[in-house]
Scaffold this motif. Structure first.
Motif, PDB file in Angstrom:
ATOM      1  N   SER A  99       0.839  -1.197   0.000  1.00  0.00           N
ATOM      2  CA  SER A  99       0.000   0.000   0.000  1.00  0.00           C
ATOM      3  C   SER A  99       0.877   1.250   0.000  1.00  0.00           C
ATOM      4  N   PHE A 100       0.882   1.966  -1.123  1.00  0.00           N
ATOM      5  CA  PHE A 100       1.671   3.186  -1.209  1.00  0.00           C
ATOM      6  C   PHE A 100       1.127   4.260  -0.262  1.00  0.00           C
ATOM      7  N   PHE A 101      -0.197   4.331  -0.143  1.00  0.00           N
ATOM      8  CA  PHE A 101      -0.798   5.333   0.736  1.00  0.00           C
ATOM      9  C   PHE A 101      -0.366   5.122   2.182  1.00  0.00           C
ATOM     10  N   LEU A 102      -0.507   3.904   2.685  1.00  0.00           N
ATOM     11  CA  LEU A 102      -0.096   3.613   4.062  1.00  0.00           C
ATOM     12  C   LEU A 102       1.409   3.806   4.235  1.00  0.00           C
ATOM     13  N   PHE A 103       2.163   3.485   3.195  1.00  0.00           N
ATOM     14  CA  PHE A 103       3.619   3.627   3.260  1.00  0.00           C
ATOM     15  C   PHE A 103       4.019   5.080   3.512  1.00  0.00           C
ATOM     16  N   PHE A 104       3.436   5.998   2.764  1.00  0.00           N
ATOM     17  CA  PHE A 104       3.811   7.408   2.908  1.00  0.00           C
ATOM     18  C   PHE A 104       3.233   8.024   4.185  1.00  0.00           C
ATOM     19  N   VAL A 105       2.045   7.596   4.594  1.00  0.00           N
ATOM     20  CA  VAL A 105       1.501   8.055   5.879  1.00  0.00           C
ATOM     21  C   VAL A 105       2.410   7.583   7.020  1.00  0.00           C
TER      22      VAL A 105
END
Length: 434
Positions: free
Chosen positions: A123-129
């Motif tokens: 998950s790119f979103f969770l990664f950056f968050v």
């Protein structure tokens, strides 16, 4: 905690606080105890900080498949560092150092765990968050250095900052050399290899937060404010300052301090971020990358044992100029280093670490000198926001510069900025003398 603050604001100090006000001996005992607690926490914090630094850019490159975006890891985590630095400063000013520092370390640990989960589910979103939250640990690792200065005298501040920072060296040296081991451990439990060091980061940050939360008592900032109140004979400092239009800040000292910190951070982050990517591009293994980065991170913090006393003895601006000179040399060596030479790459990052260390400690000492106690923690948090943002911009630009030119161009650009730092410091110093 709230009771302690209410006591400070009352007209009559509680017995425990009055004991510190009346006894210089107890003040020095608390100063030493505070340094010991901060040192222990920073050992764990250093391990959490450097785990992400060592493999973060490689992990982004692996997930997104492009070298030009490798610097995004540092950019996102330093945005998180900037966002939380202000809040940590506010918490520290309102509730004391214990609340602010513990909060930051815990959030850093949560962010590191989030990075591991994000790689598992892709998950790119969770990664950056998660990288954003991980930045809280970075901000806290830096803000913890201020805790040792609260009860320090003018002649002890540089040393106090250095003692808080040098303890980070142990974790900083050990963590990058565990990259292969943590990678193997990650493989054994079904986690991507490059996410392994973030498992170590999560545990290290949480342990650092627990040390501060449990043992940093009484609050050094609250005690130092009470001592200042008593010396001024004006009643509670927080009440008095609230009636003043504006606390007095030494503006020249403040400006030169923050300038030194921001420029040295910008140069260091840019070259540090792309060094692992540059090495991987020339077929160095994770073990060799970990070795070089451990040398860099070790020299970011270990020289503090000498830097602080040097700052106190020879002055802030002299050490700041020395910082610029060392960073100029580092950039030149990096620009002309054969890409397959681990020895010259090591020299580049060692000088980079030392130059950053000189700049951070001399700049921090100037900043502490320039700000009154009543707004010191809040101001320090605000300054660290700009400090972190400089790293954000630097990290983001570094990947672009290397992708579209070369590591040599990036290094020589660092030298030019470091030369600018020397000019600015000398100009400000002469202006202040006049």
């Amino acid at each position: 905690m709230i009771t302690e603050i209410e006591d400070v604001n009352s007209s009559k100090q509680p017995i425990w606080l009055q004991d510190y006000i009346d006894s210089p001996k107890k003040q020095q005992q608390l100063y030493k105890k505070t340094l010991i607690i901060v040192i222990i926490a920073q050992m764990f914090g250093g391990a959490g900080l450097t785990a992400g630094i060592t493999v973060g850019a490689l992990l982004v490159q692996d997930m997104l498949g492009s070298e030009s975006v490798a610097g995004i890891q540092v950019a996102v985590s330093t945005i998180g560092s900037a966002g939380t630095a202000l809040f940590i400063g506010w918490l520290s000013q309102r509730f004391g150092r214990r609340a602010g520092i513990a909060f930051g370390f815990f959030f850093g640990g949560i962010g590191a765990m989030g990075v591991v989960i994000a790689t598992l589910i892709n998950s790119f979103f969770l990664f950056f968050v998660s990288l954003f939250l991980y930045g809280a640990g970075t901000a806290t690792n830096l803000q913890a250095r201020y805790a040792g200065t609260d009860l320090a005298t003018d002649k002890q501040r540089g040393t106090a900052v250095s003692m808080a920072m040098v303890s980070t060296t142990l974790g900083a040296l050990v963590s990058p050399n565990l990259v292969d081991i943590m990678g193997e451990f990650a493989d054994s439990i079904g986690v991507p290899t490059l996410a392994g060091p973030f498992i170590l980061a999560a545990a290290a940050f949480i342990l650092a937060g627990l040390v501060i939360l449990i043992f940093l008592r009484p609050e050094p900032l609250i005690v130092s404010e009470a001592i200042a109140n008593d010396k001024e004979k004006k009643g509670p400092l927080r009440t008095v300052q609230s009636n003043l239009e504006k606390p007095i800040i030494n503006r020249k000292g403040f400006v030169i301090g923050i300038t030194i910190m921001i420029l040295t951070q910008f140069v260091m982050i840019a070259i540090m971020t792309m060094t692992p990517v540059h090495m991987k591009h020339h077929d160095f293994g994770l073990g060799e990358i970990g070795l070089v980065m451990s040398l860099h991170i070790g020299t970011m913090y270990f020289p503090s044992i000498f830097t602080g006393p040097l700052v106190d003895k020879f002055g802030r601006t002299i050490i700041a100029v020395a910082s610029g000179v060392i960073l100029v040399i580092s950039g030149v060596v990096g620009a002309f280093t054969p890409p397959n030479s681990i020895m010259f790459l090591s020299i580049t990052v060692i000088l980079l670490g030392i130059g950053w260390n000189f700049g951070l400690i001399s700049g921090t000492a100037l900043l502490v000198d320039a700000t009154p106690l009543s707004i010191r923690a809040k101001t320090q948090g605000s300054v660290d926001v700009w400090y972190a943002l400089s790293g954000t911009v630097s990290g983001a630009l570094s990947g672009w510069v290397v992708a579209y030119s070369s590591y040599a161009v990036l290094s020589i650009s660092g030298s030019i900025l470091s030369l600018l730092l020397i000019i600015i410091v000398i100009w400000f110093s002469r202006s202040q003398i006049k």
